[in-house]
Structures are given as structure tokens and as C-alpha cells.
Design a protein around this motif. Structure first.
Motif, PDB file in Angstrom:
ATOM      1  N   ILE A 313       0.855  -1.192   0.000  1.00 52.36           N
ATOM      2  CA  ILE A 313       0.000   0.000   0.000  1.00 52.36           C
ATOM      3  C   ILE A 313       0.885   1.233   0.000  1.00 52.36           C
ATOM      4  O   ILE A 313       1.605   1.494   0.973  1.00 52.36           O
ATOM      5  CB  ILE A 313      -0.921   0.029   1.243  1.00 52.36           C
ATOM      6  CG1 ILE A 313      -1.731  -1.257   1.353  1.00 52.36           C
ATOM      7  CG2 ILE A 313      -1.840   1.232   1.198  1.00 52.36           C
ATOM      8  CD1 ILE A 313      -2.495  -1.385   2.671  1.00 52.36           C
ATOM      9  N   ASP A 314       0.849   2.011  -1.070  1.00 53.17           N
ATOM     10  CA  ASP A 314       1.639   3.242  -1.146  1.00 53.17           C
ATOM     11  C   ASP A 314       0.813   4.417  -0.612  1.00 53.17           C
ATOM     12  O   ASP A 314      -0.327   4.626  -1.039  1.00 53.17           O
ATOM     13  CB  ASP A 314       2.053   3.520  -2.586  1.00 53.17           C
ATOM     14  CG  ASP A 314       3.074   2.514  -3.098  1.00 53.17           C
ATOM     15  OD1 ASP A 314       3.872   2.035  -2.283  1.00 53.17           O
ATOM     16  OD2 ASP A 314       3.052   2.203  -4.299  1.00 53.17           O
ATOM     17  N   VAL A 315       1.396   5.166   0.312  1.00 51.48           N
ATOM     18  CA  VAL A 315       0.693   6.319   0.889  1.00 51.48           C
ATOM     19  C   VAL A 315       1.620   7.520   0.927  1.00 51.48           C
ATOM     20  O   VAL A 315       2.843   7.383   0.926  1.00 51.48           O
ATOM     21  CB  VAL A 315       0.166   6.013   2.313  1.00 51.48           C
ATOM     22  CG1 VAL A 315      -0.924   4.953   2.275  1.00 51.48           C
ATOM     23  CG2 VAL A 315       1.296   5.585   3.243  1.00 51.48           C
ATOM     24  N   ASP A 316       0.996   8.705   0.968  1.00 50.33           N
ATOM     25  CA  ASP A 316       1.746   9.965   1.011  1.00 50.33           C
ATOM     26  C   ASP A 316       1.865  10.525   2.421  1.00 50.33           C
ATOM     27  O   ASP A 316       2.573  11.514   2.640  1.00 50.33           O
ATOM     28  CB  ASP A 316       1.062  11.007   0.131  1.00 50.33           C
ATOM     29  CG  ASP A 316       0.981  10.574  -1.326  1.00 50.33           C
ATOM     30  OD1 ASP A 316       2.034  10.289  -1.905  1.00 50.33           O
ATOM     31  OD2 ASP A 316      -0.143  10.511  -1.858  1.00 50.33           O
ATOM     32  N   GLY A 317       1.171   9.925   3.351  1.00 50.15           N
ATOM     33  CA  GLY A 317       1.202  10.420   4.722  1.00 50.15           C
ATOM     34  C   GLY A 317       0.386   9.533   5.625  1.00 50.15           C
ATOM     35  O   GLY A 317      -0.107   8.470   5.221  1.00 50.15           O
ATOM     36  N   VAL A 318       0.214   9.974   6.873  1.00 48.75           N
ATOM     37  CA  VAL A 318      -0.466   9.168   7.887  1.00 48.75           C
ATOM     38  C   VAL A 318      -1.386  10.063   8.708  1.00 48.75           C
ATOM     39  O   VAL A 318      -1.024  11.190   9.059  1.00 48.75           O
ATOM     40  CB  VAL A 318       0.555   8.468   8.814  1.00 48.75           C
ATOM     41  CG1 VAL A 318      -0.147   7.753   9.958  1.00 48.75           C
ATOM     42  CG2 VAL A 318       1.417   7.495   8.025  1.00 48.75           C
ATOM     43  N   ILE A 319      -2.577   9.536   9.018  1.00 49.89           N
ATOM     44  CA  ILE A 319      -3.542  10.194   9.896  1.00 49.89           C
ATOM     45  C   ILE A 319      -3.883   9.219  11.015  1.00 49.89           C
ATOM     46  O   ILE A 319      -4.051   8.022  10.766  1.00 49.89           O
ATOM     47  CB  ILE A 319      -4.830  10.587   9.144  1.00 49.89           C
ATOM     48  CG1 ILE A 319      -4.507  11.517   7.975  1.00 49.89           C
ATOM     49  CG2 ILE A 319      -5.841  11.234  10.075  1.00 49.89           C
ATOM     50  CD1 ILE A 319      -5.685  11.759   7.041  1.00 49.89           C
ATOM     51  N   ALA A 320      -3.979   9.700  12.235  1.00 50.54           N
ATOM     52  CA  ALA A 320      -4.393   8.861  13.364  1.00 50.54           C
ATOM     53  C   ALA A 320      -5.541   9.534  14.097  1.00 50.54           C
ATOM     54  O   ALA A 320      -5.586  10.764  14.204  1.00 50.54           O
ATOM     55  CB  ALA A 320      -3.225   8.621  14.323  1.00 50.54           C
ATOM     56  N   LEU A 321      -6.479   8.732  14.582  1.00 52.82           N
ATOM     57  CA  LEU A 321      -7.562   9.250  15.409  1.00 52.82           C
ATOM     58  C   LEU A 321      -8.028   8.169  16.362  1.00 52.82           C
ATOM     59  O   LEU A 321      -7.669   6.996  16.211  1.00 52.82           O
ATOM     60  CB  LEU A 321      -8.720   9.776  14.569  1.00 52.82           C
ATOM     61  CG  LEU A 321      -9.567   8.801  13.761  1.00 52.82           C
ATOM     62  CD1 LEU A 321     -10.881   9.465  13.374  1.00 52.82           C
ATOM     63  CD2 LEU A 321      -8.858   8.362  12.501  1.00 52.82           C
ATOM     64  N   ASP A 322      -8.836   8.546  17.358  1.00 54.42           N
ATOM     65  CA  ASP A 322      -9.266   7.589  18.381  1.00 54.42           C
ATOM     66  C   ASP A 322     -10.781   7.630  18.545  1.00 54.42           C
ATOM     67  O   ASP A 322     -11.467   8.463  17.935  1.00 54.42           O
ATOM     68  CB  ASP A 322      -8.540   7.867  19.699  1.00 54.42           C
ATOM     69  CG  ASP A 322      -8.937   9.188  20.360  1.00 54.42           C
ATOM     70  OD1 ASP A 322      -9.933   9.809  19.929  1.00 54.42           O
ATOM     71  OD2 ASP A 322      -8.254   9.615  21.309  1.00 54.42           O
ATOM     72  N   PRO A 323     -11.356   6.721  19.358  1.00 57.14           N
ATOM     73  CA  PRO A 323     -12.807   6.684  19.525  1.00 57.14           C
ATOM     74  C   PRO A 323     -13.409   7.962  20.098  1.00 57.14           C
ATOM     75  O   PRO A 323     -14.572   8.277  19.815  1.00 57.14           O
ATOM     76  CB  PRO A 323     -13.012   5.499  20.474  1.00 57.14           C
ATOM     77  CG  PRO A 323     -11.851   4.604  20.212  1.00 57.14           C
ATOM     78  CD  PRO A 323     -10.704   5.550  19.978  1.00 57.14           C
ATOM     79  N   VAL A 324     -12.659   8.688  20.911  1.00 58.94           N
ATOM     80  CA  VAL A 324     -13.196   9.939  21.447  1.00 58.94           C
ATOM     81  C   VAL A 324     -13.394  10.944  20.315  1.00 58.94           C
ATOM     82  O   VAL A 324     -14.410  11.646  20.259  1.00 58.94           O
ATOM     83  CB  VAL A 324     -12.268  10.511  22.531  1.00 58.94           C
ATOM     84  CG1 VAL A 324     -12.846  11.808  23.092  1.00 58.94           C
ATOM     85  CG2 VAL A 324     -12.063   9.502  23.654  1.00 58.94           C
ATOM     86  N   ALA A 325     -12.433  11.006  19.388  1.00 57.26           N
ATOM     87  CA  ALA A 325     -12.589  11.871  18.219  1.00 57.26           C
ATOM     88  C   ALA A 325     -13.804  11.449  17.400  1.00 57.26           C
ATOM     89  O   ALA A 325     -14.572  12.293  16.918  1.00 57.26           O
ATOM     90  CB  ALA A 325     -11.331  11.832  17.363  1.00 57.26           C
ATOM     91  N   LEU A 326     -14.003  10.140  17.248  1.00 51.32           N
ATOM     92  CA  LEU A 326     -15.180   9.655  16.516  1.00 51.32           C
ATOM     93  C   LEU A 326     -16.464  10.088  17.214  1.00 51.32           C
ATOM     94  O   LEU A 326     -17.458  10.427  16.555  1.00 51.32           O
ATOM     95  CB  LEU A 326     -15.128   8.131  16.397  1.00 51.32           C
ATOM     96  CG  LEU A 326     -14.071   7.541  15.469  1.00 51.32           C
ATOM     97  CD1 LEU A 326     -14.151   6.018  15.467  1.00 51.32           C
ATOM     98  CD2 LEU A 326     -14.216   8.073  14.042  1.00 51.32           C
ATOM     99  N   SER A 327     -16.467  10.099  18.545  1.00 49.54           N
ATOM    100  CA  SER A 327     -17.680  10.520  19.269  1.00 49.54           C
ATOM    101  C   SER A 327     -17.978  11.988  19.009  1.00 49.54           C
ATOM    102  O   SER A 327     -19.147  12.382  18.891  1.00 49.54           O
ATOM    103  CB  SER A 327     -17.532  10.254  20.768  1.00 49.54           C
ATOM    104  OG  SER A 327     -16.652  11.179  21.387  1.00 49.54           O
TER     105      SER A 327
END
Length: 597
Positions: A313-327
Motif C-alpha cells: 500500500i503506497d501512501v503519502d502520509g499518515v492520519i491517526a484518530l481515536d474513539p473519542v474523536a469519533l464521538s
């Protein structure tokens, strides 16, 4: 005393004295009345200018550019009237009198700043509102990156002017008396500071977002969903992942998968001798479970990118998030309904994903089903965000809240974009500068999900600004709030990590925790006390900050208090205490004098 040449009349009854004295008295009374009138005019107009300014801001956020422009013009008109009153003859005369004129001098400076704010910032930003208003900027899941890029020069100028005006506001002299005037000064300084920061971030976003979101061609990003029921430096264990592709501002998500897809042999990468020395023994670049122990997000991002690319999988960057952000996102978009009819809302999303799911799927053989359940939730939320959003402003507010709490992190493999990201909270970096610093990083050593029940208190206290060094203390209190460990599955409350087995009986629900303090550059550790007993600490360095790590065992219902006593250099800058984005409550207290040395 009398004078025979004037008929023996007292001096204050003589004709040559009475009329000039009366004239002066009348003049003073007239000036006083004029000054009172001008003071009332200035106060009234400043209050109306402030009200109109707030109305302009609210209208702009609602996408009502017509009202925003009208209120901005009202604010400028009232500010001009206030300035004229504060520069009138009686005001200038009184302002020039030592001590007595101090509040009037302050009021004159306030009126100047408010007028500049209204004319140089509010009116231009209202004129640019068609572009920057959320309802215009975000529609049907697509960000108008072309319009944002076109507006960037104007936004940059407005941000520059806002910064200049903020400097003028911060330079307003405090009055020698009259608390109401000093309160008005402080409020204005706070408002200009917040507004300047907001507009700086807006201009930065206008410069950064178009390229990152595909204005110059498609961009792809690895999305890591962090499970902060099992603490890691950037928030939580990598629980699942996906790939999002942006083309001209429009997102498309695919490749949602559980973390078990990363149970394979990876070729390690090196992030430098400092990183390798501190974390290398856990194989962070080949074992995803240990990939994000450092709180410096670019480290985890580069490892995840390497793992993705080795998986094809080629990607240009990375994003991270957690369940609190989803809420927070669900609070803006509304709930999602799962294929089986279960509803996931802003109120139950965190508990459902970080507690209930483990109880619903308690055994090791149940974990594929649990991961599929969480993957389906993520897919539904992504589908909701990338479709029609009823309130773009609410969505942007939710994303902003998550970013401010460090629950969304972004890294780009393009150096020019990453340099801009590192000027924002999105980068989630350990800053490489000497200002006072105390970051407490928790890593779960038990391989369980008990950090859902972890409460934290952090206190950073330091002495004054005299000399070259001062004594400081960082106190960390970690509370294990588990009340009924027997009701929790072993997968949640057991121990499957790599911490050596301690001697004696360890009850179910016990936390095995690494606590790392990243301190001010140049700080020296005096000692560490754990519940009043001195303990040893592992000393390292990370991005110029000394790192002191202790390991602790926290029984259910108990609190472990760790006190780090330090000697740190006296350096300029405000103290910072970044908060690791976990689930449980955290309170921070900072009592560190800001030095100018």
C-alpha cells in the motif's frame, strides 16, 4: 487679611479676582462635563463595537456573509466614534497629567486597537467570508480546495494584520487605578491574542490543505485507528487501519482492515540512534504493537508508512484518530445505524468501542468478530462524514475540538507540507526547543485494556527566575478505577504483556504501567519518589529533552503517586504540559513562573 486700597475687602471679594476665578471655574466645569460626555461616548461605542464584532464573527461562522459584513461595518463605525471621543481635547489634556491621566491614556490606546481591529481584520475577513464560511467551504463531503487556495493571500494578509494588532494590544499600559479600565484592557488583550491565533491557523490551513487534499493531484493517507484503552505514547494501540484518498478535496476511503493484517514479518527501519537506543529492544518498526511508544507522532507515522508499503500500500502520509474523536464527529453528523440495527451515538461510541465490545467478545477466539465490529463502526462513520453533512460548521468544530485534544494527528511525507504541519497541533510532535516542559507519557506494559479505567493528575511546579537553575517538581498521580475486576474478561483485565512477573500475588485488574517524564532541555533528575519511597529511573534523551522512565504496578482501586524532583535551567517561555490523549479523566496544574531571561 484686608487691603486698605481696595476698601478693606477680602481678596476673594475683589472684582479683579472674582471674575477670572469664576471664569476658570466655569471652564473647568465645562471641561469636566465635556470629558464626562466623551467618556460616556467612548464607553458606549466601545461596548457596541464589541457586540457588533461578536455578531460579525457568529454570522460568518454561520455562513451568513451579508450579516457578517453589516455587523463588521457597524463595529468599525462604533470604534471610530469611540476613538474620536478618546482623542478629544479634554481627554488629551487629562491623559497628559501624571497618575491622574493613567486610565485615560489606557482608554485611548484601547480605542486605537479596537478601531484597527474592526477596519483591518473584521471587515476584510467578512469580505472573504464567502470562501472561509464552513457552509461554503464544505459541501457534500468535498472541501473547495481551489477557492481556499485562491483566498490564501488575502487570509495571510489578514493574519499578519491581526498579529500586528495583537502586539499593539499587548503593549497597552495598565492604568494606575480604575479596575474597570484594567479589566477592559485584559479582555481586549485576550481577545486579540485568540483572534490572531485563529487567523494564523486559518491562513496556514489555506496554504496547507489544498496540496494535502489533492488540489495538485490525488494524495493517499494511511489512517490508524488508535485504541487508547491500551495506552501508547501517541494515544493508544493501533487497533485497525484504512486508506483514505483525496482528489481535489473529495475523500474516498478503502482498505479498512484489522491490525491482525500487520501480523507479519517486516523489515525494520531506523529512526536514528537516539530512538533506537530508547525503544529498539521492543522492535517498534517490525511489531506494530510497539510502534507508537514515543509521543512524537512522526516516529509512529514513518513506521506505519513503512509497514503499509511493505504490505503493498503506497501512501503519502499518515492520519491517526481515536474513539473519542469519533464521538465528537458523531455529535456533529448524528448517529450511525449498524447493519444489525444497533445505533452508535456521540454518547455511547467510546464506551461501546473501548469497554462494551471487549465484554461482548470476551475470549481470544472472539477477537476477529470484535475487530470486524469496530471496523464496521469506522466504515459507517467515514461514510457519514464523506456524504452530505447537515452542519459543516458543527463538523469543523468537532474536528477542531479533537485536534485541540491531540486526538487527531497528521504526518506528511512531503517535507514542505510537514514543515507547515509542525506549526500546528496536528503534528503531535515533541518540540525541539528549550522552553519549560513537562510531558508525562504512559505506556501499557500489561498487554491488557485497563487504561479505559485510568485517571490521571499531573502537577508541574517550579521555583522563581533567579540564578541559572531552579528546583522543579512534577507530580503524577495515576488511579486505577476498576471496582469489579472479576466481571471483566481476562483479555481486558489480565496480563499478557512483556513486563517481568513481579513477586507476590497480583490480583486481576492490576495495571502494569511505564511512566515516562520528558522534561525541560538540560534538566537533571534529583530523585523519583513512588508513594513516598525512592525508586530508580531509566534516563534517556528524546529530541533534546531528558527522559526519565519508571515502571509501576497499580492495584484495582489504588493510586500511585510519582514525584520527580528536578533541577532545571531557567529559560524564557511559558511552561507547557502536553496531555496524552487517553480515555479517562486528566487534570493538570501548572505553577511555573514565566521568566524573561
Amino acid at each position: 487679611m484686608t487691603d486698605e486700597r481696595d476698601g478693606g475687602r477680602p481678596w476673594f471679594k475683589r472684582r479683579g479676582v472674582v471674575w477670572p476665578s469664576l471664569a476658570v471655574l466655569v471652564l473647568v466645569l465645562l471641561l469636566g462635563c465635556w470629558l464626562g460626555f466623551q467618556a460616556h461616548t467612548a464607553k458606549s461605542n466601545l461596548e457596541q463595537a464589541r457586540t457588533s464584532a461578536q455578531q460579525s464573527k457568529n454570522a460568518l461562522l454561520q455562513g451568513n456573509t451579508g450579516d457578517a459584513s453589516r455587523f463588521a461595518a457597524d463595529a468599525a463605525s462604533h470604534a471610530q466614534s469611540a476613538r474620536e471621543a478618546a482623542h478629544s481635547l479634554p481627554w488629551n489634556l487629562v491623559a497628559g497629567v501624571p497618575w491622574l491621566g493613567s486610565p485615560f491614556k489606557t482608554g485611548r490606546q484601547i480605542s486605537d486597537v479596537v478601531l484597527n481591529l474592526a477596519t483591518d481584520v473584521l471587515k476584510p475577513i467578512a469580505a472573504a467570508g464567502t470562501t472561509v464560511a464552513p457552509n461554503h467551504l464544505l459541501a457534500d463531503g468535498r472541501l473547495d480546495v481551489t477557492a481556499l487556495r485562491n483566498e490564501e493571500p488575502a487570509l495571510r494578509k489578514i493574519a499578519t494584520d491581526a498579529t500586528r494588532i495583537d502586539l499593539e494590544a499587548q503593549a497597552i499600559a495598565a492604568p494606575d487605578y480604575l479596575g474597570a479600565m484594567d479589566k477592559a484592557r485584559s479582555q481586549l488583550q485576550s481577545q486579540t491574542k485568540d483572534l490572531a491565533k485563529l487567523l494564523q491557523n486559518t491562513a496556514l490551513a489555506a496554504r496547507l490543505a489544498p496540496s494535502m487534499l489533492g488540489a495538485d493531484g490525488p494524495r493517499s493517507y494511511f489512517i490508524g485507528f488508535q485504541t487508547n484503552a491500551e495506552a501508547r505514547g501517541t494515544g493508544g494501540l493501533l487497533g485497525g487501519f484504512g486508506v483514505v484518498r483525496f482528489d481535489n478535496g473529495k475523500p474516498e476511503v478503502d482498505t479498512l482492515a484489522p491490525n491482525t493484517d500487520f501480523y507479519r514479518k517486516f523489515t525494520p527501519i531506523s529512526l536514528g540512534p537516539e530512538f533506537d537506543n530508547q525503544y529498539g529492544f521492543t522492535n517498534p518498526s517490525s511489531d506494530f504493537r510497539n510502534s507508537n511508544q514515543s509521543s512524537h507522532f512522526p516516529y509512529a507515522a514513518q513506521i506505519w508508512k513503512s509497514m503499509a508499503e511493505q504490505s503493498g500500500i503506497d501512501v503519502d502520509g499518515v492520519i491517526a484518530l481515536d474513539p473519542v474523536a469519533l464521538s465528537y464527529i458523531l455529535g456533529a453528523t448524528g448517529p450511525v445505524v449498524m447493519p444489525d440495527g444497533e445505533t452508535v451515538t456521540k454518547d455511547n461510541a467510546v464506551e461501546l468501542t473501548e469497554s462494551t465490545a471487549y465484554i461482548r467478545y470476551p475470549k481470544p477466539q472472539d477477537q476477529p468478530a470484535r475487530k470486524k465490529f469496530l471496523q464496521d463502526i469506522a466504515a459507517e462513520v467515514v461514510k457519514k462524514v464523506s456524504g452530505h453533512v447537515k452542519s459543516p460548521r458543527a463538523l469543523l468544530d468537532a474536528l477542531g475540538r479533537a485536534v485541540s485534544e491531540r486526538r487527531i494527528s497528521v504526518w506528511s511525507s512531503f517535507p514542505e507540507d510537514q514543515a507547515l504541519l509542525e506549526q500546528t497541533p496536528l503534528a503531535h510532535i515533541i518540540p525541539d526547543d528549550p522552553a519549560p516542559y513537562a510531558e508525562v507519557v504512559v505506556n501499557n506494559l500489561g498487554g491488557n485494556k485497563l487504561d479505559y479505567y485510568l485517571d490521571r493528575q499531573i502537577e508541574y511546579v517550579a521555583d522563581g527566575c533567579h540564578g541559572d537553575t531552579r528546583t522543579s517538581t512534577v507530580t503524577v498521580r495515576l488511579t486505577n478505577t476498576v471496582s469489579d475486576a472479576d466481571s471483566l474478561p481476562d483479555y481486558v483485565a489480565g496480563r499478557i504483556g512483556f513486563l517481568p512477573i513481579p513477586s507476590g500475588y497480583i490480583p486481576k485488574g492490576t495495571m502494569f504501567t511505564s511512566v515516562r517524564l520528558l522534561a525541560t532541555t538540560g534538566a537533571k533528575l534529583i530523585n523519583v519518589m513512588s508513594n513516598g519511597v525512592e525508586v530508580s529511573a531509566q534516563t534517556d534523551t528524546e529530541r533534546s529533552h531528558p527522559s526519565f522512565e519508571v515502571q509501576t504496578v497499580i492495584l484495582p482501586g489504588q493510586t500511585d503517586e510519582m514525584v520527580f524532583h528536578l533541577s532545571e535551567p531557567i529559560v524564557p517561555g511559558a511552561a507547557r504540559v502536553p496531555v496524552q490523549p487517553l480515555v479517562g479523566a486528566v487534570s493538570t496544574k501548572v505553577s511555573v513562573p514565566q521568566c524573561t531571561k
